[in-house]
Write an enzyme that holds these catalytic residues in place. Structure first.
Site, PDB file in Angstrom:
ATOM      1  CD  GLN A 188      31.275  63.023  66.676  1.00 29.41           C
ATOM      2  OE1 GLN A 188      31.729  63.314  65.536  1.00 29.41           O
ATOM      3  NE2 GLN A 188      30.876  61.900  67.137  1.00 29.41           N
ATOM      4  CB  ALA A 209      33.012  59.940  69.367  1.00 26.44           C
ATOM      5  CB  SER A 214      34.632  62.147  66.717  1.00 29.35           C
ATOM      6  OG  SER A 214      34.562  61.629  65.516  1.00 29.35           O
ATOM      7  CG  HIS A 216      34.875  61.029  61.934  1.00 33.05           C
ATOM      8  ND1 HIS A 216      35.081  60.909  60.295  1.00 33.05           N
ATOM      9  CD2 HIS A 216      34.406  59.790  62.309  1.00 33.05           C
ATOM     10  CE1 HIS A 216      34.559  59.528  60.113  1.00 33.05           C
ATOM     11  NE2 HIS A 216      33.787  59.115  61.597  1.00 33.05           N
ATOM     12  CG  ASP A 223      32.427  56.935  59.415  1.00 35.80           C
ATOM     13  OD1 ASP A 223      33.442  56.433  59.682  1.00 35.80           O
ATOM     14  OD2 ASP A 223      31.574  57.594  59.952  1.00 35.80           O
ATOM     15  CD  GLU A 268      31.433  53.822  64.800  1.00 41.26           C
ATOM     16  OE1 GLU A 268      32.277  54.343  63.877  1.00 41.26           O
ATOM     17  OE2 GLU A 268      30.690  54.330  65.517  1.00 41.26           O
ATOM     18  CD1 TRP A 270      31.138  53.606  59.741  1.00 43.87           C
ATOM     19  CD2 TRP A 270      30.239  51.725  60.241  1.00 43.87           C
ATOM     20  NE1 TRP A 270      30.359  53.816  60.790  1.00 43.87           N
ATOM     21  CE2 TRP A 270      29.692  52.658  61.055  1.00 43.87           C
ATOM     22  CE3 TRP A 270      29.528  50.300  60.301  1.00 43.87           C
ATOM     23  CZ2 TRP A 270      28.849  52.282  62.101  1.00 43.87           C
ATOM     24  CZ3 TRP A 270      28.685  49.999  61.230  1.00 43.87           C
ATOM     25  CH2 TRP A 270      28.367  50.886  62.184  1.00 43.87           C
TER      26      TRP A 270
HETATM   27 ZN   LIG Z   1      33.523  57.078  61.904  1.00 42.46          ZN
END
Ligand SMILES: [Zn+2]
Length: 350
Positions: A188, A209, A214, A216, A223, A268, A270
């Site tokens: 990240q 982020a 994040s 993630h 995503d 976002e 996605w």
């Molecule tokens: Zn994402």
């Protein structure tokens, strides 16, 4: 057998809330007892006792109350003081049927409903990576994934499968591709640095982020990309179905234009976050973002009204507990998730 139950109860009584209840009840009983004695007048409690002998009068009334309130059938062999507490545990309201689960500070950052953002960074619990699976090994045939090493938590993939299977079944194509799942802190950081170098720091701060901030990092985020369109999913046209139904599979669209003031991240369309049932539905029905939902749940503390929600015939009960001592049902199905801020969200399935 009696000894076992007595031990369990004694253990339970040591909890702070039980001590608080005990004090409240003793005070309440004492006051009620005094009032009762006064009301009876004459016979049992001469006027004089209200001044000189008040203390002993209250004690007697308390003891006399014990057998009545402790009608659970196992108090006989216990001492008076144990009997007292039993009665209060059983009749004191909310704690009956619950037990305390003692959590750690680290646990606040673990669970399906954690809020992860630049303000509330993810803490990378030890061993969390061991739970991840390669999406390619767990996915259905309704979509593709960009790399062998793209990972997510099993529950994320399981519900992504269900969502995209149904998407294809209702007429969607199999061109949806997962292009990002789990990310390490360093990964990240690299994304952020490259974005800042390419587009400037301001752009990076709005759309990427910070490392640690994040979703993630959690394994709960993916995503999605359209290989037909050669771009990230917009959730419009043929893909609109995914954005409209994701909550039925436990997902939310985490970053929207309307909520940028709360999320501090640009839209976002996605980025899907798995948050579980029935949390995703409640969030979408109320038009919340995750930041708002975490705050909303504070209206439902353990010792207040709980949040009830029925989904597909299943009744869910949700409450919030600040701190590390979390009351949970003694039996039945439930989950405890940290909120990654200051406490825990308990979800009971009925
Ligand atoms: Zn994402």
């Amino acid at each position: 057998m009696t000894g076992k139950r007595a031990y369990r109860r004694r253990h339970r009584r040591l909890k702070p809330w039980a001590v608080g209840l005990l004090v409240l009840l003793v005070v309440g009983l004492a006051a009620g007892g005094a009032f009762f004695l006064k009301g009876m007048s004459g016979n049992k409690a001469p006027e004089g006792e209200n001044t000189g002998g008040q203390q002993s009068g209250q004690d007697q009334q308390l003891d006399a109350t014990v057998p009545d309130s402790g009608q659970d059938g196992d108090g006989e062999s216990e001492t008076d003081s144990q009997g007292e507490s039993d009665g209060q545990t059983e009749t004191g309201g909310t704690p009956a049927g619950y037990t305390i689960q003692t959590m750690t500070e680290a646990d606040i950052g673990i669970g399906g409903q954690i809020l992860v953002s630049n303000e509330h960074k993810y803490t990378f619990p030890e061993g969390a990576e061991d739970d991840l699976v390669a999406i390619i090994d767990a996915k259905s045939s309704s979509y593709t994934v960009n790399l062998y090493e793209t990972m997510a938590l099993p529950e994320t993939v399981e519900h992504l499968n269900a969502m995209l299977d149904d998407y294809v079944a209702q007429g969607g194509q199999t061109d949806v591709m997962v292009v990002s799942g789990y990310r390490t802190y360093d990964f990240q950081q690299g994304l952020f640095d490259r974005s800042a170098a390419r587009n400037g720091l301001e752009h990076a701060q709005r759309f990427v982020a910070q490392a640690g901030g994040s979703e993630h990092h959690t394994g709960y985020a993916v995503d999605l990309y359209s290989t037909n369109q050669g771009d990230y999913l917009e959730c419009t046209g043929e893909y609109a179905w995914i954005g409209e139904h994701c909550q039925d599979y436990g997902f939310i669209l985490r970053y929207t234009t309307e909520k940028e003031e709360f999320t501090k991240i640009g839209p976002e369309s996605w980025h899907f976050r798995y948050i579980g049932f029935p949390h995703a539905q409640i969030i979408v029905e109320n038009g919340f973002c995750l930041e708002e939902y975490i705050d909303y749940l504070r209206q439902f503390p353990f010792d207040g009204d709980h949040l009830w929600y029925t989904l597909n015939g299943t009744e869910y009960e949700i409450y919030f507990v600040e701190g590390l001592e979390v009351p949970v049902p003694e039996s039945g199905e439930y989950t405890v998730s940290g909120n990654n801020v200051d406490g825990f969200i308990v979800t009971v399935t009925h």
